[in-house]
Enzyme design. Structure first.
Site, PDB file in Angstrom:
ATOM      1  N   SER A  76       0.823  -1.216   0.000  1.00  0.00           N
ATOM      2  CA  SER A  76       0.000   0.000   0.000  1.00  0.00           C
ATOM      3  C   SER A  76       0.855   1.263   0.000  1.00  0.00           C
ATOM      4  O   SER A  76       2.023   1.253   0.402  1.00  0.00           O
ATOM      5  CB  SER A  76      -0.915   0.009   1.219  1.00  0.00           C
ATOM      6  OG  SER A  76      -1.719  -1.137   1.242  1.00  0.00           O
TER       7      SER A  76
HETATM    8  N1  SAH Z   1      -0.934  -4.788   3.700  1.00  0.00           N
HETATM    9  C1  SAH Z   1      -0.142  -5.120   2.525  1.00  0.00           C
HETATM   10  C2  SAH Z   1      -0.796  -4.718   1.228  1.00  0.00           C
HETATM   11  C3  SAH Z   1      -1.820  -5.684   0.884  1.00  0.00           C
HETATM   12  S1  SAH Z   1      -2.508  -5.702  -0.729  1.00  0.00           S
HETATM   13  C4  SAH Z   1       1.260  -4.560   2.635  1.00  0.00           C
HETATM   14  O1  SAH Z   1       1.535  -3.780   3.564  1.00  0.00           O
HETATM   15  O2  SAH Z   1       2.099  -4.914   1.797  1.00  0.00           O
HETATM   16  C5  SAH Z   1      -3.919  -6.685  -0.293  1.00  0.00           C
HETATM   17  C6  SAH Z   1      -3.645  -8.134   0.019  1.00  0.00           C
HETATM   18  O3  SAH Z   1      -4.884  -8.719   0.427  1.00  0.00           O
HETATM   19  C7  SAH Z   1      -3.159  -8.963  -1.161  1.00  0.00           C
HETATM   20  O4  SAH Z   1      -1.922  -9.545  -0.842  1.00  0.00           O
HETATM   21  C8  SAH Z   1      -4.254 -10.013  -1.351  1.00  0.00           C
HETATM   22  O5  SAH Z   1      -3.755 -11.288  -1.746  1.00  0.00           O
HETATM   23  C9  SAH Z   1      -4.869 -10.072   0.039  1.00  0.00           C
HETATM   24  N2  SAH Z   1      -6.243 -10.599   0.131  1.00  0.00           N
HETATM   25  C10 SAH Z   1      -7.271 -10.433  -0.728  1.00  0.00           C
HETATM   26  N3  SAH Z   1      -8.380 -11.055  -0.252  1.00  0.00           N
HETATM   27  C11 SAH Z   1      -8.031 -11.613   0.949  1.00  0.00           C
HETATM   28  C12 SAH Z   1      -8.730 -12.381   1.931  1.00  0.00           C
HETATM   29  N4  SAH Z   1     -10.007 -12.715   1.780  1.00  0.00           N
HETATM   30  N5  SAH Z   1      -8.049 -12.770   3.038  1.00  0.00           N
HETATM   31  C13 SAH Z   1      -6.732 -12.460   3.204  1.00  0.00           C
HETATM   32  N6  SAH Z   1      -6.024 -11.743   2.306  1.00  0.00           N
HETATM   33  C14 SAH Z   1      -6.661 -11.318   1.193  1.00  0.00           C
END
Ligand code: SAH
Length: 226
Positions: A61
């Site tokens: 993010s």
């Molecule tokens: N917080 C992260 C950015 C995440 S991007 C960082 O600091 O790098 C969003 C993430 O959510 C992705 O990796 C995606 O695979 C995950 N995601 C999507 N749906 C999800 C779910 N139902 N449960 C867990 N993770 C999920």
């Protein structure tokens, strides 16, 4: 390399300090090395205020969103916090720093991301973070209740499964809207129900699963910022 990123790092912190008032969050943003959470080829961009690709079609993010979401949770330092969407592990590391007497559980649905984030967090010694692969239900019912939940991916509506994992008085921060754009929403669980605060526009990758978007959902246009 290290000295090359000191200047952009200071500039980013000045930029964040214009909008983020919580000193502890600013300190955490100053201390957690974002470059360590990026692929080799994009480390030089670590202190640009943009989301960046981390593989598997996902992004780390934008720093501003990480700081805003962290400050919205008003953490005292001893809470149990759930993050949904571990990605690189960067947001989990920022939460870990903010919780010297608390714990972070973070769940990720893409196994290779969960594994690499776990190794990275372990080698950087964020000891109060547990990384888990996501199950069928959103969040982590086995470890509930949580004082706060941070969702780092966009949902079409407020997921009831996540609200049910919050204790009374607990806060949930989540982007809600279409696949293309969302509003950041803060939901607080009260005695009477749920109170909602809308915090402004944002763009996140989709939250996938029950109570969220179907697998392989993608925005129809544009490039992700968060
Ligand atoms: N917080 C992260 C950015 C995440 S991007 C960082 O600091 O790098 C969003 C993430 O959510 C992705 O990796 C995606 O695979 C995950 N995601 C999507 N749906 C999800 C779910 N139902 N449960 C867990 N993770 C999920």
């Amino acid at each position: 390399m290290k000295s090359d990123i000191q200047k952009p790092r200071r500039k980013l912190l000045q930029h964040l300090a214009r909008e983020i008032r919580d000193e502890r969050v600013l300190k955490a943003m100053a201390e957690v090395p974002r470059e360590e959470f990026l692929p080799e080829g994009s480390r030089h961009l670590a202190y640009d205020d943009v989301a960046l690709s981390i593989g598997s079609g996902q992004t780390i993010s934008q720093p501003f969103m990480v700081a805003l979401m962290s400050s919205v949770l008003s953490l005292a330092g001893d809470e149990r916090v759930l993050e949904v969407g571990t990605g690189s592990g960067y947001q989990a590391a920022v939460l870990s720093y903010l919780l010297p007497r608390g714990t972070v559980v973070t769940v990720e649905r893409v196994p290779v991301l969960a594994q690499s984030a776990e190794e990275r967090l372990r080698s950087l010694r964020y000891a109060n973070v547990t990384v888990r692969e996501a199950g069928r239900e959103l969040g982590c019912q086995e470890e509930a209740p949580f004082d706060a939940v941070l969702v780092a991916a966009a949902a079409p509506r407020l997921p009831t499964a996540l609200l049910s994992q919050l204790r009374r008085g607990g806060r949930l921060v989540i982007p809600i809207g279409s696949l293309e754009e969302q509003e950041l929403v803060k939901a607080t669980k009260t005695d009477e129900g749920t109170s909602i605060q809308i915090l402004g526009g944002c763009r996140f990758v989709p939250l996938v699963g029950q109570d969220a978007w179907p697998e392989n959902s993608r925005p129809s246009k544009g490039f992700f910022r968060s």
